[in-house]
Design an enzyme around this catalytic site. Structure first.
Site, PDB file in Angstrom:
ATOM      1  CG  HIS A 120     -30.280  29.310 -29.669  1.00 15.38           C
ATOM      2  ND1 HIS A 120     -30.034  28.066 -30.204  1.00 15.38           N
ATOM      3  CD2 HIS A 120     -31.547  29.616 -30.031  1.00 15.38           C
ATOM      4  CE1 HIS A 120     -31.104  27.629 -30.838  1.00 15.38           C
ATOM      5  NE2 HIS A 120     -32.042  28.560 -30.757  1.00 15.38           N
ATOM      6  CG  ASP A 121     -26.506  26.876 -29.124  1.00 15.76           C
ATOM      7  OD1 ASP A 121     -25.714  26.625 -28.202  1.00 15.76           O
ATOM      8  OD2 ASP A 121     -27.757  26.836 -28.976  1.00 15.76           O
ATOM      9  N   GLY A 138     -30.548  29.854 -34.946  1.00 17.59           N
ATOM     10  CA  GLY A 138     -29.752  29.055 -34.036  1.00 17.59           C
ATOM     11  C   GLY A 138     -28.817  28.081 -34.735  1.00 17.59           C
TER      12      GLY A 138
END
Length: 268
Positions: A120-121, A138
């Site tokens: 994520h991200d 992340g």
């Protein structure tokens, strides 16, 4: 469109008329896929995934799933954004962002080999190669024209600078400086990415300026702050040197340390 009869596509997904979808693909609503993109087979694309033009995506890939973050609430509206002309090989898993309205982002012309995990991200720039079974935790940021070898693990929030190379099996826990090669567990800078810089067409004058900059940072006896102060005495550095200075000054996790190989100096 060339859509295999076994593919399941939500009526609210938006696919360009030239998109090809192979057997057993499943595509949710709120998915957008641009011109010329080809999906092989057994690909899962979740809501909030936006894919650009002329990408080639191979079997077993999962794009835009819920982040592996225990604090994430499934109703949060986040995204995965993929640019143009990327190759995504078998069994890669890319997750969407964690904050409302934010996205995991992959740029253009990247070659992403099999079994890669992009958490994520993460933000990945352009023209990068990431080799089999590497993992980006992340919030990792990867620049442009980076080579990440196989079975590499990059710690969350770490940055990987432009034109750098990470050797196979490396454990990256701090930022990787631009134009450098890192190796080891934990990873250390072992020299410049000299082959990569030559292949990218950087002139000998630019390569020498980069080399001189890292001599000041790593071999002068200065600490990092002192080295940057010394470098900033040049009021008009070339863009590559300015990028190095800016990269070091903006780091939050710390910068990967230097070590010599075999007890000698590693400047190349």
């Amino acid at each position: 469109m060339k859509i295999h009869p076994t593919a399941i596509i939500d009526p609210k997904a938006e696919l360009h008329e030239s998109v090809e979808v192979g057997p057993f693909c499943v595509i949710d609503k709120d998915v957008k896929i641009g011109e010329g993109t080809v999906l092989d087979s057994n690909i899962r694309i979740y809501s909030g995934t936006y894919i650009g033009k002329f990408n080639k995506i191979y079997s077993g890939v999962a794009l835009g799933g819920i982040p592996q973050d225990l604090s994430f609430k499934p109703e949060t509206k986040t995204y995965l954004e993929i640019g143009d002309h990327n190759t995504i090989r078998e069994n890669c898993v890319f997750h969407r962002g964690t904050k409302e309205g934010e996205a995991t982002k992959i740029g253009n012309n990247n070659f992403l080999m099999g079994n890669i995990h992009v958490a994520h991200d993460v933000i990945i720039g352009d023209d990068n190669i990431i080799v089999q079974s590497s993992m980006l935790a992340g919030h990792v940021v990867v620049g442009n024209k980076v080579f990440i070898s196989g079975l590499v693990g990059v710690h969350q929030f770490a940055r990987v600078g432009d034109y750098s190379m990470i050797a196979g099996l490396a454990k990256v826990v701090k930022d990787v400086p631009p134009y450098s090669t890192v190796d080891g567990n934990p990873a250390s800078v072992i020299g410049l990415n000299s082959v990569g810089l030559k292949r990218a067409g950087l002139s000998s004058d630019v390569r020498n300026a980069i080399k001189k900059t890292y001599k000041i940072i790593y071999h002068s006896g200065f600490n990092t702050k002192q080295a940057l102060t010394e470098l900033k005495k040049d009021s008009n550095p070339i863009p590559e040197v300015q990028y190095i200075i800016d990269f070091f000054e903006s780091g939050k996790r710390g910068i990967t340390d230097h070590r010599a190989v075999g007890g000698g100096s590693s400047e190349e």
